[in-house]
Design an enzyme around this catalytic site. Structure first.
Site, PDB file in Angstrom:
ATOM      1  N   HIS A  12     -13.018   7.680  -5.945  1.00 37.82           N
ATOM      2  CA  HIS A  12     -12.704   8.512  -7.118  1.00 37.82           C
ATOM      3  C   HIS A  12     -13.358   7.918  -8.366  1.00 37.82           C
ATOM      4  CE1 HIS A  12      -8.800   8.635  -4.665  1.00 37.82           C
ATOM      5  NE2 HIS A  12      -9.392   9.791  -4.421  1.00 37.82           N
ATOM      6  N   CYS A  49      -6.115  21.198  10.135  1.00 39.59           N
ATOM      7  CA  CYS A  49      -5.899  19.754   9.978  1.00 39.59           C
ATOM      8  C   CYS A  49      -5.094  19.516   8.712  1.00 39.59           C
ATOM      9  CB  CYS A  49      -7.227  18.999   9.894  1.00 39.59           C
ATOM     10  SG  CYS A  49      -6.964  17.263   9.456  1.00 39.59           S
ATOM     11  N   CYS A  68      -6.939  17.325   6.054  1.00 36.99           N
ATOM     12  CA  CYS A  68      -7.939  18.008   5.206  1.00 36.99           C
ATOM     13  C   CYS A  68      -7.316  19.124   4.387  1.00 36.99           C
ATOM     14  CB  CYS A  68      -9.036  18.664   6.038  1.00 36.99           C
ATOM     15  SG  CYS A  68      -9.889  17.621   7.181  1.00 36.99           S
ATOM     16  N   LYS A 117      -6.625   2.306   4.184  1.00 36.86           N
ATOM     17  CA  LYS A 117      -5.486   1.408   3.987  1.00 36.86           C
ATOM     18  C   LYS A 117      -5.313   0.489   5.183  1.00 36.86           C
ATOM     19  CE  LYS A 117      -2.255   3.521   0.797  1.00 36.86           C
ATOM     20  NZ  LYS A 117      -1.198   4.494   0.748  1.00 36.86           N
ATOM     21  N   HIS A 129     -10.009  12.551   9.812  1.00 37.79           N
ATOM     22  CA  HIS A 129      -8.653  11.992   9.845  1.00 37.79           C
ATOM     23  C   HIS A 129      -8.225  11.489  11.211  1.00 37.79           C
ATOM     24  CE1 HIS A 129      -8.815  14.390   6.141  1.00 37.79           C
ATOM     25  NE2 HIS A 129      -8.100  13.386   5.672  1.00 37.79           N
ATOM     26  N   LYS A 169     -15.674   2.711   6.598  1.00 40.72           N
ATOM     27  CA  LYS A 169     -14.937   3.667   5.783  1.00 40.72           C
ATOM     28  C   LYS A 169     -13.786   2.949   5.107  1.00 40.72           C
ATOM     29  CE  LYS A 169     -14.219   8.327   5.906  1.00 40.72           C
ATOM     30  NZ  LYS A 169     -14.114   9.663   6.391  1.00 40.72           N
ATOM     31  N   CYS A 187      -9.968  15.726  14.390  1.00 39.25           N
ATOM     32  CA  CYS A 187     -10.623  15.910  13.089  1.00 39.25           C
ATOM     33  C   CYS A 187     -11.458  14.662  12.836  1.00 39.25           C
ATOM     34  CB  CYS A 187      -9.573  16.075  12.002  1.00 39.25           C
ATOM     35  SG  CYS A 187     -10.236  15.761  10.363  1.00 39.25           S
ATOM     36  N   HIS A 235      -8.950   5.075  -5.974  1.00 45.66           N
ATOM     37  CA  HIS A 235      -9.737   4.013  -5.366  1.00 45.66           C
ATOM     38  C   HIS A 235     -11.176   4.126  -5.841  1.00 45.66           C
ATOM     39  CE1 HIS A 235     -11.391   7.011  -2.694  1.00 45.66           C
ATOM     40  NE2 HIS A 235     -10.205   7.270  -2.149  1.00 45.66           N
TER      41      HIS A 235
END
Ligand code: MSP
Length: 530
Positions: free
Chosen positions: A30, A135, A138, A329, A155, A326, A152, A27
């Site tokens: 990256h 987690c 992570c 999806k 997440h 953020k 977390c 995405h």
């Protein structure tokens, strides 16, 4: 080198991105790290540094195994597919990486085993018992302090309490040595705010021994001395920075000293295969803040344990939000590199992504902003400037274009100094601003000198004015090359010149590189308006 006080690359430049998890396709996050690394790598190749640029895929661990099984696939089959989608995306974006390392590669795994055995034999890895919140998202143990509302923070899931027999890494042993190296910038962390965060982490609590193996994870690298365990996924992943240089896990003298055998020769377009380990230590490792802590603790501690030199710089760039949120999806706001290329072309996508925020600071991006910037900087900026200048030159008799010495020559030297200073200090956005100022300046010069009238009136000043314009565009193309390589090459070609990739940098940045009487050719529109 000009304007920079900390350049010490010894004519070699090794740059890395993190190895990205292959639990999802690439995405824009990256893409940002990868394009930024590519800009720096291309810049260093252009100035003649022997350069190695590494990126790759992080393929092991419980989470990836889980995602693979959920997709009804074996982990290897699944990671083969996702890793390929990363390679495809980087190919499409004209990324010039010298290697793409995959942590499921057998050679990588063998080297990891050798390295961990070395650490075990040294007494830096011991059998213990580990109990903590973990987690799965992570792939990291978290402490109570890290949680927000019991979850977390990244997440939004409740970490599980885990207790297991585990091999532990004596991280605590390296607390003082690492803190000193970070404080003194022997291991430099940039920007400075990030260094301060790390220092305060070390000073408030600091390093505790950590679990370095898992018994219940099958998809990973087996510990050579106890095959019931697989290596902690980060321990395996970090070593990619060495195995990506074809390191086989042996600790030899030249590597320990970090001197290497890199010869000072131009490296453009070389793909290395042997002796790459001489590129270690890395000159810069790029990443965003999400993984700074582990890179500033576990990773350099592993290197100390292995008696290897530390990377010179960790550069932490900002984190992207999409229209303030953020990327996820479930929100349906994920932007992929393919989406960008489809809309803006390869160089448009590269430019928009690296110019989206001040390098090193968080940024907010979105389609509207991209459209606006594309039209302003590329369609109306560089694209229009190149097209109108070439169109004017084509109308003229080429023998009339003359190089007359004037003060533009001096000005360009100053711009180059600032440009080189910016890129060598990782101020990518400042580099872009210099290019855009050059474009604005030249647009102003054209408006002021009205070459179309000079042509019509057969005014003798036209030869020098047109030379200035075209020569200036040549310099702009060179500066733009690391960001938009194809566009820069097209401009060079339309000026009747050879490839930028092959130029000798010190010669190319002198005023007067454009030959008199050149054959200017029109090219297709570089950036059609959106
Ligand atoms: N596999 C680990 C890294 C191991 S390195 C030994 C990992 N992978 S990741 O796929 O999650 O990639 C994280 C990196 O991707 C970040 O450090 C950053 O370089 C890039 N980005 C991912 N999302 C991002 C944004 N939203 N914004 C900017 N870059 C971010 O962590």
């Amino acid at each position: 080198m000009p304007n920079s006080n900390k350049i010490n690359f010894n004519n070699k430049f090794y740059i890395t991105t993190p190895v990205y998890y292959v639990n999802a396709s690439p995405h824009i996050g990256h893409t940002y790290t990868t394009v930024a690394a590519d800009v720096l790598a291309r810049y260093h190749r252009m100035i003649g540094d022997k350069t190695f640029f590494l990126t790759g895929a992080d393929e092991h661990g419980a989470k990836i195994e889980e995602v693979a099984r959920a997709a009804g696939k074996e982990p290897q089959e699944f990671t083969d597919e996702v890793a390929a989608s990363f390679q495809l995306a980087w190919g499409e974006l004209n990324i010039s990486n010298d290697n793409f390392i995959r942590t499921s590669n057998p050679e990588h795994k063998k080297a990891v085993q050798k390295a961990l055995q070395f650490m075990y034999d040294k007494g830096d890895i011991y059998l213990g018992k580990y109990e903590s919140l973990y987690c799965k998202g992570c792939e990291q143990y978290l402490s109570e302090k890290d949680l927000v509302g019991g979850l977390c923070p990244d997440h939004k899931i409740k970490p599980e309490m885990m207790s297991e027999e585990s091999y532990m890494f004596k991280l605590s042993k390296y607390q003082e040595e690492l803190l000193a190296k970070i404080k003194s910038d022997e291991l430099e962390i940039l920007p400075i705010e990030r260094k301060n965060e790390v220092v305060s982490f070390y000073e408030n609590g600091g390093l505790n021994d950590i679990s370095f193996s898992r018994k219940n994870v099958k998809w990973g690298v087996q510990l050579p001395w106890d095959k019931k365990h697989t290596a902690y996924v980060w321990a395996d992943a970090f070593l990619n920075y060495l195995t990506g240089l074809d390191w086989n896990g042996s600790i030899n003298a030249s590597l320990v000293k970090g001197v290497g055998g890199i010869k000072n020769e131009k490296s453009t377009n070389l793909r290395y295969s042997r002796g790459n380990i001489d590129f270690w230590p890395a000159d810069v490792q790029l990443m965003s803040k999400d993984i700074l802590r582990v890179h500033a603790t576990i990773w350099p501690a592993m290197l100390l344990s292995l008696n290897l030199p530390l990377p010179k710089t960790l550069f932490i760039h900002g984190y992207f939000l999409i229209d303030g949120q953020k990327m996820s999806k479930s929100l349906g706001n994920v932007i992929t590199p393919g989406d960008l290329v489809k809309k803006y072309g390869v160089d448009g996508a590269r430019y928009l992504i690296v110019s989206a925020t001040t390098f090193g600071h968080d940024g907010n991006i979105g389609w509207d902003k991209f459209d606006e910037k594309y039209n302003a900087d590329l369609a109306n900026g560089l694209g229009n400037l190149a097209a109108r200048s070439v169109a004017l030159a084509v109308k003229m008799e080429k023998s009339k274009i003359k190089n007359k010495n004037d003060n533009l020559k001096l000005k360009i030297k100053q711009s180059w100094n600032r440009y080189q200073g910016a890129l060598e200090d990782f101020r990518i956005d400042a580099g872009i601003n210099i290019i855009n100022n050059e474009i604005k300046y030249l647009d102003g010069y054209i408006t002021e000198n009205k070459p179309w009238e000079l042509i019509k009136n057969e005014d003798e000043r036209v030869g020098a004015v047109m030379y200035n314009i075209l020569e200036r565009i040549r310099h702009i193309a060179l500066m733009a090359y690391p960001f938009m390589p194809d566009t820069a090459e097209k401009i060079y070609e339309s000026l009747g010149l050879g490839m930028i990739e092959k130029v000798k940098f010190e010669e190319a940045i002198k005023w007067g590189g454009l030959e008199v009487g050149i054959n200017v050719k029109k090219s297709n529109s570089l950036f059609p308006r959106i």
